[in-house]
Design a protein around this motif. Structure first.
Motif, PDB file in Angstrom:
ATOM      1  N   ARG A  91      13.836  15.524   0.278  1.00 44.00           N
ATOM      2  CA  ARG A  91      13.246  15.719  -0.781  1.00 44.00           C
ATOM      3  C   ARG A  91      12.808  14.229  -1.500  1.00 44.00           C
ATOM      4  O   ARG A  91      13.396  13.444  -1.199  1.00 44.00           O
ATOM      5  N   ARG A  92      11.430  14.248  -1.816  1.00 41.58           N
ATOM      6  CA  ARG A  92      10.826  12.969  -2.460  1.00 41.58           C
ATOM      7  C   ARG A  92      11.811  12.531  -3.662  1.00 41.58           C
ATOM      8  O   ARG A  92      11.855  13.554  -4.578  1.00 41.58           O
ATOM      9  N   SER A 142       8.767   9.971  -9.139  1.00 44.20           N
ATOM     10  CA  SER A 142       8.319   8.797  -9.599  1.00 44.20           C
ATOM     11  C   SER A 142       8.930   8.197 -10.974  1.00 44.20           C
ATOM     12  O   SER A 142       9.454   9.034 -11.583  1.00 44.20           O
ATOM     13  N   SER A 165      -1.555   9.048  -4.594  1.00 39.48           N
ATOM     14  CA  SER A 165      -0.534   8.976  -3.598  1.00 39.48           C
ATOM     15  C   SER A 165      -0.757  10.038  -2.519  1.00 39.48           C
ATOM     16  O   SER A 165      -0.102  10.121  -1.544  1.00 39.48           O
ATOM     17  N   HIS A 174       1.117  10.766   1.193  1.00 37.79           N
ATOM     18  CA  HIS A 174       2.172  11.767   1.235  1.00 37.79           C
ATOM     19  C   HIS A 174       1.601  12.696   2.591  1.00 37.79           C
ATOM     20  O   HIS A 174       2.409  12.905   3.432  1.00 37.79           O
ATOM     21  N   GLU A 198       3.673  12.844   6.073  1.00 37.81           N
ATOM     22  CA  GLU A 198       3.909  14.325   6.641  1.00 37.81           C
ATOM     23  C   GLU A 198       3.493  14.496   8.042  1.00 37.81           C
ATOM     24  O   GLU A 198       4.007  15.115   8.726  1.00 37.81           O
ATOM     25  N   PHE A 250       5.364   3.803   2.727  1.00 37.70           N
ATOM     26  CA  PHE A 250       6.316   3.597   1.591  1.00 37.70           C
ATOM     27  C   PHE A 250       6.033   2.466   0.713  1.00 37.70           C
ATOM     28  O   PHE A 250       6.197   2.581  -0.569  1.00 37.70           O
ATOM     29  N   HIS A 290      19.521   7.787  -6.090  1.00 36.01           N
ATOM     30  CA  HIS A 290      18.733   8.175  -4.500  1.00 36.01           C
ATOM     31  C   HIS A 290      18.995   7.315  -3.716  1.00 36.01           C
ATOM     32  O   HIS A 290      19.461   7.682  -2.456  1.00 36.01           O
ATOM     33  N   HIS A 339      20.444   8.678   0.031  1.00 40.92           N
ATOM     34  CA  HIS A 339      19.960   8.214   1.199  1.00 40.92           C
ATOM     35  C   HIS A 339      21.030   7.542   2.226  1.00 40.92           C
ATOM     36  O   HIS A 339      20.830   7.810   3.402  1.00 40.92           O
TER      37      HIS A 339
END
Length: 178
Positions: A37-38, A41, A74, A78, A82, A126, A163, A167
């Motif tokens: 999952r992103r 922002s 953005s 993305h 993907e 990124f 996050h 990660h």
């Protein structure tokens, strides 16, 4: 409860259950699509914590506009990320034994060289996403009071650290499987 009321209760209960499951999938806890999952922002974090930050309706509107512009800017990045994601092999997902052994569903070990090449391709994307986020946040921060700025920075730092920890935990699990 009488049997006559049962259909009414069920008719009211099922839509609520469906909505609850849909909201859960959208938040990323449970069903939905597989994959990482992103992280939100910085602007999404501001909007998510609008009450904590005591944002005015005008501030919320302006930050929402900046968020929409950030998403538009953005989106191509993305899409590129993907496209670089390795394709999922056809068929059911691997079983636990295959995962524990670090193999895919067909038993083949992951290609380390291909992973390295993919990481070299995604890192600049990124970096650009981070730069876009930082620039958008700098614009949004101009709309905030000094108190709001301080609290917003704390919230964003806290969310980024959470996050990062998730990660790193995921990376550690991946390393232990190899």
């Amino acid at each position: 409860m009488t049997l006559k009321m049962m259909p009414l209760v069920l008719a009211l209960a099922f839509p609520m259950l469906a909505c609850a499951q849909d909201a859960q999938a959208q938040r990323g806890s449970g069903g939905g699509e597989m994959g990482p999952r992103r992280p939100p922002s910085s602007l999404e974090l501001l909007l998510e914590h609008r009450e904590t930050l005591a944002l005015t309706p005008e501030q919320v509107g302006q930050v929402s506009e900046l968020q929409a512009a950030l998403e538009e800017q953005s989106a191509p990045l993305h899409d590129k990320l993907e496209a670089l994601r390795p394709p999922r092999p056809p068929g059911p997902p691997p079983d636990e034994a295959s995962r524990a052994a670090g193999r895919g569903p067909r038993g083949a070990p992951p290609d380390a060289e291909a992973k390295r090449e993919r990481m070299q391709q995604v890192e600049p994307l990124f970096a650009e996403l981070r730069a876009n986020d930082e620039a958008a946040y700098a614009q949004a921060e101009q709309l905030l009071s000094d108190t709001q700025k301080t609290r917003a920075r704390e919230l964003i730092t806290q969310a980024r650290e959470q996050h990062r920890q998730r990660h790193e935990a995921m990376r550690e699990r991946m390393r232990s499987r190899q």
